[in-house]
Design a protein around this motif. Sequence first.
Motif, PDB file in Angstrom:
ATOM      1  N   ILE A  61      43.616 -78.952  60.814  1.00  0.00           N
ATOM      2  CA  ILE A  61      43.891 -78.915  62.243  1.00  0.00           C
ATOM      3  C   ILE A  61      45.010 -79.904  62.553  1.00  0.00           C
ATOM      4  O   ILE A  61      45.217 -80.860  61.808  1.00  0.00           O
ATOM      5  N   PRO A  62      45.751 -79.672  63.649  1.00  0.00           N
ATOM      6  CA  PRO A  62      46.802 -80.627  64.018  1.00  0.00           C
ATOM      7  C   PRO A  62      46.186 -81.974  64.407  1.00  0.00           C
ATOM      8  O   PRO A  62      45.361 -82.043  65.309  1.00  0.00           O
ATOM      9  N   CYS A  63      46.574 -83.021  63.708  1.00  0.00           N
ATOM     10  CA  CYS A  63      46.058 -84.359  63.977  1.00  0.00           C
ATOM     11  C   CYS A  63      47.222 -85.311  64.201  1.00  0.00           C
ATOM     12  O   CYS A  63      48.304 -85.143  63.626  1.00  0.00           O
ATOM     13  N   GLY A  64      46.974 -86.325  65.014  1.00  0.00           N
ATOM     14  CA  GLY A  64      47.946 -87.379  65.201  1.00  0.00           C
ATOM     15  C   GLY A  64      47.668 -88.530  64.255  1.00  0.00           C
ATOM     16  O   GLY A  64      47.648 -88.360  63.040  1.00  0.00           O
ATOM     17  N   GLN A  65      47.408 -89.693  64.790  1.00  0.00           N
ATOM     18  CA  GLN A  65      47.156 -90.875  63.969  1.00  0.00           C
ATOM     19  C   GLN A  65      45.772 -90.814  63.328  1.00  0.00           C
ATOM     20  O   GLN A  65      44.800 -90.379  63.956  1.00  0.00           O
ATOM     21  N   LEU A  66      45.698 -91.274  62.074  1.00  0.00           N
ATOM     22  CA  LEU A  66      44.456 -91.270  61.315  1.00  0.00           C
ATOM     23  C   LEU A  66      43.992 -92.700  61.066  1.00  0.00           C
ATOM     24  O   LEU A  66      44.787 -93.553  60.650  1.00  0.00           O
ATOM     25  N   TYR A  67      42.710 -92.928  61.299  1.00  0.00           N
ATOM     26  CA  TYR A  67      42.113 -94.243  61.112  1.00  0.00           C
ATOM     27  C   TYR A  67      40.875 -94.100  60.226  1.00  0.00           C
ATOM     28  O   TYR A  67      40.260 -93.027  60.169  1.00  0.00           O
ATOM     29  N   GLY A  68      40.508 -95.196  59.565  1.00  0.00           N
ATOM     30  CA  GLY A  68      39.315 -95.171  58.730  1.00  0.00           C
ATOM     31  C   GLY A  68      38.587 -96.497  58.731  1.00  0.00           C
ATOM     32  O   GLY A  68      39.225 -97.555  58.667  1.00  0.00           O
ATOM     33  N   PHE A  69      37.263 -96.410  58.833  1.00  0.00           N
ATOM     34  CA  PHE A  69      36.374 -97.552  58.633  1.00  0.00           C
ATOM     35  C   PHE A  69      35.644 -97.366  57.318  1.00  0.00           C
ATOM     36  O   PHE A  69      35.278 -96.242  56.954  1.00  0.00           O
ATOM     37  N   ASP A  70      35.378 -98.444  56.607  1.00  0.00           N
ATOM     38  CA  ASP A  70      34.460 -98.395  55.482  1.00  0.00           C
ATOM     39  C   ASP A  70      33.913 -99.788  55.246  1.00  0.00           C
ATOM     40  O   ASP A  70      34.622-100.780  55.468  1.00  0.00           O
ATOM     41  N   ILE A  71      32.659 -99.865  54.809  1.00  0.00           N
ATOM     42  CA  ILE A  71      32.069-101.175  54.518  1.00  0.00           C
ATOM     43  C   ILE A  71      32.682-101.796  53.272  1.00  0.00           C
ATOM     44  O   ILE A  71      32.713-103.011  53.125  1.00  0.00           O
ATOM     45  N   ALA A  72      33.182-100.969  52.357  1.00  0.00           N
ATOM     46  CA  ALA A  72      33.792-101.468  51.131  1.00  0.00           C
ATOM     47  C   ALA A  72      35.246-101.838  51.378  1.00  0.00           C
ATOM     48  O   ALA A  72      35.996-101.067  51.982  1.00  0.00           O
ATOM     49  N   ALA A  73      35.641-103.004  50.914  1.00  0.00           N
ATOM     50  CA  ALA A  73      37.041-103.410  51.031  1.00  0.00           C
ATOM     51  C   ALA A  73      37.889-102.814  49.920  1.00  0.00           C
ATOM     52  O   ALA A  73      39.089-102.608  50.084  1.00  0.00           O
TER      53      ALA A  73
END
Length: 246
Positions: A61-73
Motif C-alpha cells: 500500500i502507499p506509505c509515507g514515513q516508516l517508524y519502528g519500535f522494538d525492545i531489542a536494541a
Amino acid sequence: MSRDYSDYWSTLKGSHGSHPGNLFRYELIAGELRRSHLQPAKVIDCGCGDGSLLSVVSASIPCGQLYGFDIAASVPAGLREAIHFQQQDLGNPVPESMRGQFDLVLCSEVIEHVLDDNTVLANLFALARPGGSVVLTTQTGTIYKTEQFLGHLRHYPFEKLVQRVEVTGFQVVKAFRCGWPWLNLQKIAAHVLQDTVQTKIVQAEHLGIGVRALFAVLRRLYRLSSRSHGPQLFILASKPTPTTVS
C-alpha cells in the motif's frame, strides 16, 4: 518482559524472514490493508524486529514515513536505514512526543510476549491519531513448547480480546480467526519435534535445502487456510475522531 530480548533477533536471523507462518501473517495483514484502501502518511510497527512486516506493508500500500519500535536494541543494521527506529518496551508508556502521530499502527505477534498487556493496548491507542487505524495480531489456543521458548506468556480467547480492544477505546472494523488446519498442524509438529526445529530452523544461521523446500510447500498450503477458524487472530480497528460540541 519475562526474558532478555537483547539478542532475540540475532538468534532468529536465519529463519524469521522466510518462515511460512510469518509470511502468511504478513500477506494477511497487507491484503486486509489493501482492501481497506489505506494510504497512511506515517506508519509505526510496534515490535518491528528485522523490519520484515514493514517491508511487505510498504510494498503493498502507499506509505509515507516508516517508524519502528522494538525492545531489542540489536536489530539488524539495515533496519535503521529503512525506517526511523527507536528502542521501546511496550510494557512502558510510549513517549509523549509520539502520541497521536500515526495513521497506521501495527502490532503483530507482540502482545503475547508482554507482561503488562493492558499497557500495550493503551500504547497502541495513544500512538494512533484520531481517525487512524490499528492492526493487532496474536495467537489463540494452546501455547506449545516452541512458543514458550520464543517467549509467549499467554494466548487469547478471540471474543475477549476483541472486547478488550473495544474497551480501550477503539472501534473494531474487522476481526477474525484464521489458519486452520495448516497453522495448527505446523504448531503441533514443531511441538513434537521441538529439538530439531530449534536447531535446524529457529536458531539456525542458514536453512538447509530440505527446510527451504518444506517452507515453500507450507507457504502454498497456508494460502488455502480457513478465514474463520484457526489459531491466528486478526483485528483491524480505528481510533474514533472526537465529535465537536457546538
